[in-house]
Scaffold this active site. Structure first.
Site, PDB file in Angstrom:
ATOM      1  N   HIS A  76       0.842  -1.191   0.000  1.00 26.57           N
ATOM      2  CA  HIS A  76       0.000   0.000   0.000  1.00 26.57           C
ATOM      3  C   HIS A  76       0.882   1.248   0.000  1.00 26.57           C
ATOM      4  CE1 HIS A  76      -3.784  -2.137   1.761  1.00 26.57           C
ATOM      5  NE2 HIS A  76      -3.318  -2.720   0.667  1.00 26.57           N
ATOM      6  N   GLU A  78       0.844   3.895   1.862  1.00 28.16           N
ATOM      7  CA  GLU A  78       1.307   4.294   3.190  1.00 28.16           C
ATOM      8  C   GLU A  78       2.502   3.453   3.620  1.00 28.16           C
ATOM      9  OE1 GLU A  78      -3.289   3.912   3.563  1.00 28.16           O
ATOM     10  OE2 GLU A  78      -1.703   3.143   2.277  1.00 28.16           O
ATOM     11  N   CYS A 104      -6.062   1.184   5.559  1.00 23.44           N
ATOM     12  CA  CYS A 104      -6.581  -0.090   6.067  1.00 23.44           C
ATOM     13  C   CYS A 104      -6.019  -0.310   7.475  1.00 23.44           C
ATOM     14  CB  CYS A 104      -6.158  -1.233   5.147  1.00 23.44           C
ATOM     15  SG  CYS A 104      -4.388  -1.610   5.205  1.00 23.44           S
ATOM     16  N   CYS A 107      -2.098  -0.767   7.561  1.00 25.26           N
ATOM     17  CA  CYS A 107      -1.370   0.496   7.410  1.00 25.26           C
ATOM     18  C   CYS A 107      -1.558   1.378   8.643  1.00 25.26           C
ATOM     19  CB  CYS A 107      -1.817   1.223   6.145  1.00 25.26           C
ATOM     20  SG  CYS A 107      -1.210   0.412   4.637  1.00 25.26           S
TER      21      CYS A 107
END
Length: 157
Positions: A76, A78, A104, A107
């Site tokens: 992801h 992040e 999410c 993260c």
């Protein structure tokens, strides 16, 4: 609220909008087809890290399998931004993360451990567990709909 506090809040709001726009532009670097996500870590008005969703270094830049589903090893935005910080001399403690889509839960855990104190995001994801965890950890979370912001800015002129 004093006049100085109002000015600071307005200035911060404008910065939030601008950095979120920049995160959107950064998302364009993603090779993912289903969803392109960008992230910036900002500290003391300086971008100290950036990331977008994609495969780990050295892997082919194909995020989806033959069925159009995201491969399980895709990182992801992040996570990419935070792990990039680990390879630099920068420190994310007290910083703000700007991300195009709400984080999410995985993260969110990284954000908490990285010492990030604010998260500004521009699109709501179908699950809220990441946002709920960030809030529980005392991290300031702000949803900014850039289209609405730009529309209200145009109408107020």
């Amino acid at each position: 609220m004093t006049q100085e506090e109002k000015q600071y809040k307005n200035k911060q709001h404008l910065l939030d909008i601008r950095y979120l726009r920049m995160a959107r532009i950064w998302a364009e670097n993603s090779y993912c087809k289903r969803r392109k996500v960008g992230a910036l870590v900002v500290k003391d008005k300086m971008i100290i890290s950036d990331g977008y969703n994609g495969t780990p270094s050295g892997f082919e830049n194909i995020c989806e399998d033959n069925n159009g589903l995201t491969k399980p090893y895709v990182l992801h935005a992040e996570a990419n931004a935070i792990t990039k910080l680990a390879r630099s001399s920068n420190n994310s403690y007290g910083s703000t993360l700007y991300v195009t889509t709400s984080p999410c839960i995985e993260c969110a855990k990284l954000i908490i451990q990285a010492g990030i104190k604010r998260v500004v995001y521009g699109e709501k994801y179908r699950l809220n567990d990441g946002i709920n965890l960030l809030t529980r950890a005392g991290i300031e979370v702000l949803y900014l709909n850039i289209e609405e912001e730009e529309q209200s800015s145009i109408q107020s002129k």
